[in-house]
Design an enzyme around this catalytic site. Sequence first.
Site, PDB file in Angstrom:
ATOM      1  N   ARG A   1       0.788  -1.239   0.000  1.00 38.11           N
ATOM      2  CA  ARG A   1       0.000   0.000   0.000  1.00 38.11           C
ATOM      3  C   ARG A   1       0.823   1.295   0.000  1.00 38.11           C
ATOM      4  O   ARG A   1       0.255   2.373  -0.132  1.00 38.11           O
ATOM      5  CB  ARG A   1      -0.986   0.060   1.172  1.00 38.11           C
ATOM      6  CG  ARG A   1      -2.187  -0.815   1.015  1.00 38.11           C
ATOM      7  CD  ARG A   1      -3.382  -0.297   1.770  1.00 38.11           C
ATOM      8  NE  ARG A   1      -3.326  -0.564   3.195  1.00 38.11           N
ATOM      9  CZ  ARG A   1      -4.333  -0.319   4.018  1.00 38.11           C
ATOM     10  NH1 ARG A   1      -5.460   0.216   3.572  1.00 38.11           N
ATOM     11  NH2 ARG A   1      -4.226  -0.604   5.297  1.00 38.11           N
ATOM     12  N   ASP A   2       2.138   1.193   0.160  1.00 36.12           N
ATOM     13  CA  ASP A   2       2.918   2.438   0.200  1.00 36.12           C
ATOM     14  C   ASP A   2       4.272   2.259  -0.478  1.00 36.12           C
ATOM     15  O   ASP A   2       5.308   2.696   0.042  1.00 36.12           O
ATOM     16  CB  ASP A   2       3.101   2.897   1.640  1.00 36.12           C
ATOM     17  CG  ASP A   2       3.403   4.397   1.749  1.00 36.12           C
ATOM     18  OD1 ASP A   2       3.064   5.142   0.805  1.00 36.12           O
ATOM     19  OD2 ASP A   2       3.956   4.816   2.783  1.00 36.12           O
ATOM     20  N   ILE A   3       4.252   1.609  -1.655  1.00 38.22           N
ATOM     21  CA  ILE A   3       5.485   1.462  -2.430  1.00 38.22           C
ATOM     22  C   ILE A   3       5.864   2.826  -3.003  1.00 38.22           C
ATOM     23  O   ILE A   3       5.120   3.423  -3.780  1.00 38.22           O
ATOM     24  CB  ILE A   3       5.305   0.440  -3.559  1.00 38.22           C
ATOM     25  CG1 ILE A   3       5.107  -0.962  -2.969  1.00 38.22           C
ATOM     26  CG2 ILE A   3       6.501   0.442  -4.509  1.00 38.22           C
ATOM     27  CD1 ILE A   3       6.279  -1.472  -2.149  1.00 38.22           C
TER      28      ILE A   3
END
Length: 240
Positions: free
Chosen positions: A66-68
Site C-alpha cells: 500500500r505504500d510502495i
Amino acid sequence: MFEKLLSDCEESKQIIKIFTEEELKKATNNFNSNNVIGQGGFGTVYKVETAGALDYMHSSTKIIHRDIKSSNILLDDDYTVKVSNFGISRSVPKEIMEVLTAVQGTLGYIGPEYFSSGILTEKSDVYNFGVLVVELLTGEKVNSLAAIKRNRSLVDHFIMSLVNAESLVEILDDQVKVDCEPGQLNQVVYIVKSCLQRERQAKPMMRKVKEDLLSVQTSLGLVHSTQEIVSFISNSDVPE
C-alpha cells in the site's frame, strides 16, 4: 506475524530474509538517503528486484504493501533491494480478491480506483510501482515543485508525453537517455503505462510486470538473481 506468513510458504524455492530494524539501519548506513532507489545512478537497474519482491508478497504471502515509493525502497552496500515500512500493509486471505478499507498511502502514488472506492487489491501496489518507475525514468519526484508549477501530476505529465517520441524524450532523465536504447526504452514505457491504467482490470499482475522487466534486463545484458530477497522490518506487523 511476518515469520508465520512466510513459513507457511514452504513450497516456494525463493529465499526471504527478515531484517530487524537495527540490521536494516546497518545495511543502509542508517537509512542514508544515498541508498534510496532512484538516487546514485543505479535506480533503473534495481527496480526489477523490487518487482520480484512485490510479486512474491502477492503470490506467496498475499501481503499488499500500500505504500510502495522511492523512500521505502532501500539499497544496502551490495545494492540489494530492501522493501521497508510495512506500517500500513494489509494481509489478505489468499481466497479474497479485494477488500474494502479506509484509503491509506502517499498522495501521488495512490491509484485513482483505490482512492475513489477504497477497494484494495494487489493492483494497488502495481500502480504504486508504476509511479515509482516514472520517477526513475524522469528523475522527478511525484510531488515535486515542477508538478505544482505546471498544475499537472507527474503521472499525467508522463502519460501525456507518450503522444509522440519527441515529447517523451523531453521529460526523460539525462542518464536514462544515455543508458537505454530506444527499443528497450519503449518496452519499459509500455510496461509502466500498463501499470498506470485507471481501470483495475486493465492493469497487469505483478508477476507479469516482473517477467517483462526481466526480459528487458536480459536484453541489456544485465545479470539478475534467480532468488527473490524481500526484507521486512520485523517490528512493523501487518494490520489485521
